[in-house]
Design a protein around this motif. Structure first.
Motif, PDB file in Angstrom:
ATOM      1  N   PRO A 534       0.828  -1.218   0.000  1.00 15.98           N
ATOM      2  CA  PRO A 534       0.000   0.000   0.000  1.00 15.98           C
ATOM      3  C   PRO A 534       0.858   1.263   0.000  1.00 15.98           C
ATOM      4  O   PRO A 534       2.046   1.236   0.331  1.00 15.98           O
ATOM      5  N   PHE A 535       0.235   2.378  -0.363  1.00 18.97           N
ATOM      6  CA  PHE A 535       0.859   3.705  -0.312  1.00 18.97           C
ATOM      7  C   PHE A 535      -0.149   4.684   0.269  1.00 18.97           C
ATOM      8  O   PHE A 535      -1.340   4.623  -0.050  1.00 18.97           O
ATOM      9  N   ASP A 536       0.342   5.606   1.084  1.00 19.39           N
ATOM     10  CA  ASP A 536      -0.546   6.633   1.618  1.00 19.39           C
ATOM     11  C   ASP A 536      -1.062   7.534   0.509  1.00 19.39           C
ATOM     12  O   ASP A 536      -2.227   7.919   0.501  1.00 19.39           O
ATOM     13  N   ASP A 537      -0.158   7.890  -0.409  1.00 19.45           N
ATOM     14  CA  ASP A 537      -0.507   8.822  -1.481  1.00 19.45           C
ATOM     15  C   ASP A 537      -0.292   8.185  -2.849  1.00 19.45           C
ATOM     16  O   ASP A 537       0.727   7.514  -3.077  1.00 19.45           O
ATOM     17  N   PHE A 538      -1.256   8.418  -3.740  1.00 19.45           N
ATOM     18  CA  PHE A 538      -1.115   8.129  -5.162  1.00 19.45           C
ATOM     19  C   PHE A 538      -1.177   9.461  -5.914  1.00 19.45           C
ATOM     20  O   PHE A 538      -2.046  10.298  -5.619  1.00 19.45           O
ATOM     21  N   LEU A 539      -0.286   9.670  -6.858  1.00 25.08           N
ATOM     22  CA  LEU A 539      -0.315  10.836  -7.738  1.00 25.08           C
ATOM     23  C   LEU A 539      -0.508  10.324  -9.160  1.00 25.08           C
ATOM     24  O   LEU A 539       0.326   9.571  -9.675  1.00 25.08           O
ATOM     25  N   ILE A 540      -1.608  10.716  -9.802  1.00 32.83           N
ATOM     26  CA  ILE A 540      -1.960  10.171 -11.113  1.00 32.83           C
ATOM     27  C   ILE A 540      -2.259  11.316 -12.079  1.00 32.83           C
ATOM     28  O   ILE A 540      -3.059  12.203 -11.768  1.00 32.83           O
ATOM     29  N   ASP A 541      -1.637  11.282 -13.248  1.00 26.43           N
ATOM     30  CA  ASP A 541      -1.925  12.254 -14.301  1.00 26.43           C
ATOM     31  C   ASP A 541      -3.165  11.822 -15.075  1.00 26.43           C
ATOM     32  O   ASP A 541      -3.215  10.699 -15.598  1.00 26.43           O
ATOM     33  N   THR A 542      -4.135  12.713 -15.194  1.00 28.53           N
ATOM     34  CA  THR A 542      -5.331  12.379 -15.969  1.00 28.53           C
ATOM     35  C   THR A 542      -5.016  12.239 -17.457  1.00 28.53           C
ATOM     36  O   THR A 542      -5.775  11.614 -18.197  1.00 28.53           O
ATOM     37  N   ALA A 543      -3.888  12.797 -17.908  1.00 26.63           N
ATOM     38  CA  ALA A 543      -3.493  12.661 -19.310  1.00 26.63           C
ATOM     39  C   ALA A 543      -3.245  11.210 -19.690  1.00 26.63           C
ATOM     40  O   ALA A 543      -3.221  10.868 -20.878  1.00 26.63           O
ATOM     41  N   PHE A 828       3.184   6.522  -4.693  1.00 27.40           N
ATOM     42  CA  PHE A 828       2.993   5.800  -5.948  1.00 27.40           C
ATOM     43  C   PHE A 828       2.569   6.838  -6.986  1.00 27.40           C
ATOM     44  O   PHE A 828       1.536   7.491  -6.826  1.00 27.40           O
ATOM     45  N   ALA A 829       3.373   7.004  -8.033  1.00 26.63           N
ATOM     46  CA  ALA A 829       3.087   8.020  -9.042  1.00 26.63           C
ATOM     47  C   ALA A 829       2.932   7.364 -10.403  1.00 26.63           C
ATOM     48  O   ALA A 829       3.766   6.553 -10.816  1.00 26.63           O
ATOM     49  N   ALA A 830       1.859   7.721 -11.099  1.00 26.25           N
ATOM     50  CA  ALA A 830       1.638   7.305 -12.486  1.00 26.25           C
ATOM     51  C   ALA A 830       1.550   8.587 -13.306  1.00 26.25           C
ATOM     52  O   ALA A 830       0.557   9.314 -13.233  1.00 26.25           O
ATOM     53  N   ASP A 835       7.989  14.821 -13.972  1.00 31.96           N
ATOM     54  CA  ASP A 835       8.378  16.217 -13.780  1.00 31.96           C
ATOM     55  C   ASP A 835       8.197  16.694 -12.356  1.00 31.96           C
ATOM     56  O   ASP A 835       8.160  17.895 -12.099  1.00 31.96           O
ATOM     57  N   VAL A 836       8.073  15.778 -11.387  1.00 30.85           N
ATOM     58  CA  VAL A 836       7.901  16.161  -9.998  1.00 30.85           C
ATOM     59  C   VAL A 836       8.901  15.376  -9.150  1.00 30.85           C
ATOM     60  O   VAL A 836       9.133  14.192  -9.385  1.00 30.85           O
ATOM     61  N   GLU A 837       9.504  16.053  -8.202  1.00 32.44           N
ATOM     62  CA  GLU A 837      10.476  15.392  -7.326  1.00 32.44           C
ATOM     63  C   GLU A 837       9.727  14.599  -6.266  1.00 32.44           C
ATOM     64  O   GLU A 837       8.828  15.114  -5.607  1.00 32.44           O
ATOM     65  N   LEU A 838      10.108  13.339  -6.096  1.00 31.72           N
ATOM     66  CA  LEU A 838       9.388  12.430  -5.206  1.00 31.72           C
ATOM     67  C   LEU A 838      10.330  11.859  -4.157  1.00 31.72           C
ATOM     68  O   LEU A 838      11.545  11.754  -4.383  1.00 31.72           O
ATOM     69  N   PRO A 839       9.792  11.456  -2.997  1.00 34.76           N
ATOM     70  CA  PRO A 839      10.646  10.882  -1.945  1.00 34.76           C
ATOM     71  C   PRO A 839      11.309   9.575  -2.396  1.00 34.76           C
ATOM     72  O   PRO A 839      10.847   8.907  -3.333  1.00 34.76           O
ATOM     73  N   ALA A 840      12.375   9.231  -1.711  1.00 31.77           N
ATOM     74  CA  ALA A 840      13.053   7.964  -1.986  1.00 31.77           C
ATOM     75  C   ALA A 840      12.099   6.799  -1.750  1.00 31.77           C
ATOM     76  O   ALA A 840      11.165   6.886  -0.953  1.00 31.77           O
ATOM     77  N   GLN A 841      12.318   5.714  -2.481  1.00 30.30           N
ATOM     78  CA  GLN A 841      11.529   4.484  -2.393  1.00 30.30           C
ATOM     79  C   GLN A 841      10.126   4.635  -2.973  1.00 30.30           C
ATOM     80  O   GLN A 841       9.282   3.752  -2.799  1.00 30.30           O
ATOM     81  N   SER A 842       9.867   5.742  -3.673  1.00 31.25           N
ATOM     82  CA  SER A 842       8.581   5.877  -4.351  1.00 31.25           C
ATOM     83  C   SER A 842       8.523   4.907  -5.533  1.00 31.25           C
ATOM     84  O   SER A 842       9.540   4.555  -6.131  1.00 31.25           O
TER      85      SER A 842
END
Length: 863
Positions: A534-543, A828-830, A835-842
């Motif tokens: 699991p991840f607390d945060d997901f960042l997802i581009d609608t594109a 977790f980023a999709a 183009d965004v700086e993310l924490p380690a282990q993302s």
């Protein structure tokens, strides 16, 4: 010792923008690091702070070696490590306006211009030159020697140490607005290799060519040391064969077979293993070879009669190379211990499944039997010997083999009799077949309520055993089955993508059946993804709604950006699209090959408006401005430099002139097949500055390899009204020579709109839908980032995954002005672009490289 840039280092630089560099004991001068930064920026890259610190601790010669290694990999990925000199060196300037007049001049020069005679065209003397080896006589007053890179008459490469060729002005780096991509420092090469090997082996679908290459690099680098890293289950049969077949090439057969036996379960696993061990394709899809046939033998056959008209090119030939489909491969040496191990494994399989599997690939097994020699071991392995007798239709003594009716014959018989209960009973036995034939079985059951209920119950019970790619396919396909499709498209196995088009005569499925089936599928997908971390945060581009989740990856083109077939990308406003095509004939055993880059222009109704190609260098607007400009046609590509063609496309001008679609077309005009060339690739750049260097690696948006045989390859369509690029990645078989946009117009206007409509219907899962499924199953808060808007959707207390998924799809959420991930809390980023700086282990999926390192590929999300 200067560090070697090994295949492993190349692999991780290419896939994850990561370098593994051991620390040194020096501190390099700032001037050296500044020069390193400048050289790296020239190819579109920069280094992270921690990588810079590590590089600065190295000796100067080590830094130079690493810089050379980075340049070699990056330039190869975008195709910039080769010479790219078009026919017209001053392109896009000084391109002849009248292609027909130029052609007439070339024809007269070819047939009538003689050495030491006045020029046919201008009448001057002392201005002609004889070019080698073509021996054409050209006038430097009629043809600009500072503009041409090859013979102006035959457009083939010649010796440029000739007085005709004048120096051209030097080209500088174009003035481009470039977003640099970041290279980062890796921690442990072995750990990264283990993680990647595990990810590739656990894939739920066949590997793309790029991923297949990566797997081979890992296996060849580590050998038997990789065995403890393998997962308990390798879901895809081809991948099992690739792993253990590759290890068999260089490792102890006993150790490899002991490990392989735990993963193999069918006779065809043995066949695939032998194929991979022999360096062949374990997908068992056959291959095509060209074999010479005398014209006298084939001209009267119905299939070829249209070729041999009185004035046709083919009537003047004595023989023709015709394609022959073969289902065999060159088998590597099979030592007696290995043969016994393979036969012993097969002997322990159930006799009926053994025979049935072998009959599915009869031609391959007849061929492989010549090398396994099952007759020699008839007493030891009688079941295997009997199966080979059935496959060969007779025993070695000539006795007819027993008749064998397999599972598929029974299933086809039940379907032909329109017997839904018999179909359901058979499909229950094999969940994979139930998933693939579910639509057909529902149509057979149709109005028989109890039969439909029985089938739906079997489907719901079997759904947890369906492969994830199949579940995703059903999730996207079933909602479209409420009405007939405009066109059905099938995707048969093959090395290249050949969509098969058919009218859709299927009866629609009922809304209730679709609802129940989709609910069962989504429930299983959410349960399956919920088992992942699991991840607390997901960042997802609608594109990512415009990016198709990968399917049929086996035939995907090797490309610098792994853009799945059917996806669309925004075309940057105000930029010129520069399409490129490069190819090179082999040093030995090759023949002269002419590939052509063209762009066909069409209106809203797909009526042809014009062409930019070898026979029309410019496509002009009403006021004379060039909508598209070709850099000229080169008709050969000798080793080692090869040949390059360019076309510049002004998308905004084309749109103003009423053009809706611009189709890039790569034609194999004559010569060798795409796949037999030393190299062949194409792509597109988006340029601010069309002058300067013809090929700028920083502006390459897509670069992809060409594959397949003779024909036309339609990689992309520009929808100029919507300002979108549609990536089709589709190949159409053509004639054996002389393809161009005009002769291929029927294929273009059939295939392109059908493909665009097919993918636009939502029949394939998008990366956005896939990311939402992961987020609903694994996330606490989901940030959806769109053009000019960002919103956050948080999971409610006690909210189940399905309800959360519905809210994510519904558009609700709290508006955000910006997104800053919490430090030390992986995300977790999709993303479309990293183009965004993310924490380690993302965990990061990104279609395009950026300032964050991608740790996942699209196929990794199909877990």
């Amino acid at each position: 010792m200067i560090p070697e840039f090994s295949p492993l280092h190349t692999l991780f630089l290419r896939r994850q923008a990561t370098l593994f560099v051991d620390a040194g004991g020096e501190t390099l001068p700032a001037s050296l690091m500044e020069a390193f930064d400048i050289n790296l920026a020239a190819i579109g890259y920069a280094v992270s702070t921690r990588l810079r610190a590590r590089l600065q601790s190295l000796p100067a010669q080590h830094l130079s070696a690493i810089q050379a290694g980075i340049r070699a990999v990056v330039l190869e990925d975008v195709g910039a490590n080769h010479v790219h000199m078009p026919l017209f060196r001053q392109f896009p300037d000084n391109i002849p306006d009248d292609t027909f007049e130029l052609w007439c001049r070339k024809v007269l020069s070819h047939f009538m211009q003689a050495q030491d005679q006045p020029c046919l065209h201008c009448g001057r003397t002392g201005t002609t030159h004889v070019l080698n080896p073509c021996r054409h006589v050209v006038c430097d007053a009629c043809y600009d020697g500072a503009n041409y890179s090859a013979c102006p008459v035959c457009e083939r490469h010649v010796d440029r140490n000739n007085a005709f060729f004048k120096p051209a002005p030097g080209l500088t780096l174009p003035k481009e607005t470039v977003r640099l991509k970041l290279l980062d420092l890796g921690a442990s090469l072995d750990d990264a290799a283990q993680e990647l090997l595990l990810a590739l082996c656990t894939r739920k679908q066949a590997l793309s060519p790029v991923d297949r290459d990566a797997l081979l690099v890992l296996l060849r680098a580590y050998g038997l040391r990789a065995l403890p890293w393998l997962p308990d289950e390798i879901p895809v049969r081809e991948n099992i064969a690739l792993v253990f077949g590759t290890l068999l090439q260089d490792a102890d057969p006993a150790a490899v077979m002991a490990a392989a036996a735990r993963h193999m379960g069918t006779a065809n696993d043995v066949l695939r293993l032998v194929a991979a061990y022999s360096g062949a394709d374990p997908s068992l899809q056959g291959h095509t070879e060209l074999r010479k046939r005398a014209v006298a033998e084939i001209r009267h056959l119905p299939k070829y009669q249209n070729w041999f008209t009185a004035d046709s090119y083919w009537s003047r030939q004595s023989s023709i190379d015709l394609p022959v489909r073969l289902f065999r491969f060159k088998v590597a040496k099979l030592g007696r211990p290995l043969r016994r191990a393979l036969l012993a494994f097969m002997e322990n399989l159930r006799p009926d499944s053994l025979t049935e599997d072998m009959l599915r690939h009869r031609s391959y097994w007849v061929w492989l039997g010549e090398f396994l020699h099952p007759g020699e071991y008839r007493q030891r392995y009688p079941q295997v010997a009997l199966a080979f007798d059935i496959v060969r239709t007779k025993a070695p003594d000539g006795t007819p083999a027993p008749v064998f009716r397999n599972y598929y014959a029974q299933l086809e018989l039940a379907a032909a009799r329109q017997d839904p209960r018999a179909m359901t009973a058979l499909l229950r036995q094999r969940p994979g077949e139930l998933a693939r034939r579910f639509d057909h079985a529902l149509r057979v059951a149709d109005a028989d309520g109890p039969a439909v209920d029985e089938l739906m119950a079997a489907f719901a019970r079997a759904a947890p055993r369906f492969a994830t790619p199949v579940l995703l396919t059903l999730r996207a396909l079933l909602p479209t089955r409420a009405a007939p499709a405009a066109t059905r498209i099938f995707w048969p196995k093959g090395k290249v993508s050949k969509g098969v088009f058919r009218p859709d005569h299927r009866a629609p499925l009922s809304d209730e059946a679709i609802r129940r089936a989709v609910a069962a599928v989504e429930t299983v997908l959410l349960e399956r993804f919920a088992a992942l971390p699991p991840f607390d945060d997901f960042l997802i581009d609608t594109a990512l709604q415009d990016i198709v989740a990968p399917f049929n990856e086996r035939s995907a083109s090797r490309s610098a950006i792994q853009l799945p077939r059917g996806s669309t990308l925004a075309v940057a406003a105000g930029k010129t699209a520069r399409l490129f095509l490069h190819w090179c004939e082999p040093e030995k055993g090759g023949s002269r090959t002419d590939l052509d880059l063209s762009v066909g222009f069409y209106d809203e109704q797909w009526q042809h408006q014009g062409t930019c190609s070898y026979y029309q260098h410019k496509f002009l607007a009403a006021d004379g401005q060039a909508i598209a400009t070709s850099a000229g046609d080169l008709q050969d590509a000798p080793f080692p430099e090869g040949a390059t063609e360019f076309i510049d496309l002004d998308c905004e001008l084309a749109r103003r002139e009423g053009v809706r679609y611009a189709v890039a077309v790569l034609n194999n005009y004559n010569g060798m097949a795409f796949e037999d060339l030393e190299r062949a690739f194409a792509g597109v750049m988006f340029r601010d500055d069309v002058h300067g260097e013809h090929f700028d690696p920083r502006s390459v948006e897509l670069k992809f390899d060409l594959q397949g045989g003779n024909g036309i390859f339609m990689p992309m369509v520009f929808d100029l009204r919507e300002n979108r690029l549609h990536w089709l990645d589709v190949y159409s078989q053509g004639e054996f020579a002389f393809n161009n946009v005009a002769t291929s117009n029927s294929a273009i206007t059939t295939i392109c709109p059908a493909m665009m409509g097919y993918f636009g219907s939502g029949v394939r899962t998008s990366m956005y839908d896939l990311a939402l499924l992961h987020a609903a199953a694994r996330g606490g808060r989901v940030v959806l980032r769109g053009a000019g808007a960002m919103r956050a959707v948080a999971r409610h207390d006690g909210e189940d995954n399905l309800a959360f998924l519905e809210r994510l799809r519904g558009g609700a959420g709290q508006r955000l002005e910006h997104y800053r991930p919490a430090p030390q809390r992986p995300v977790f980023a999709a993303l479309l672009t990293a183009d965004v700086e993310l924490p380690a282990q993302s965990a990061v999926y990104a279609l395009k490289a950026g300032i964050a390192a991608a740790t996942l590929s699209a196929a990794d999300l199909i877990a």
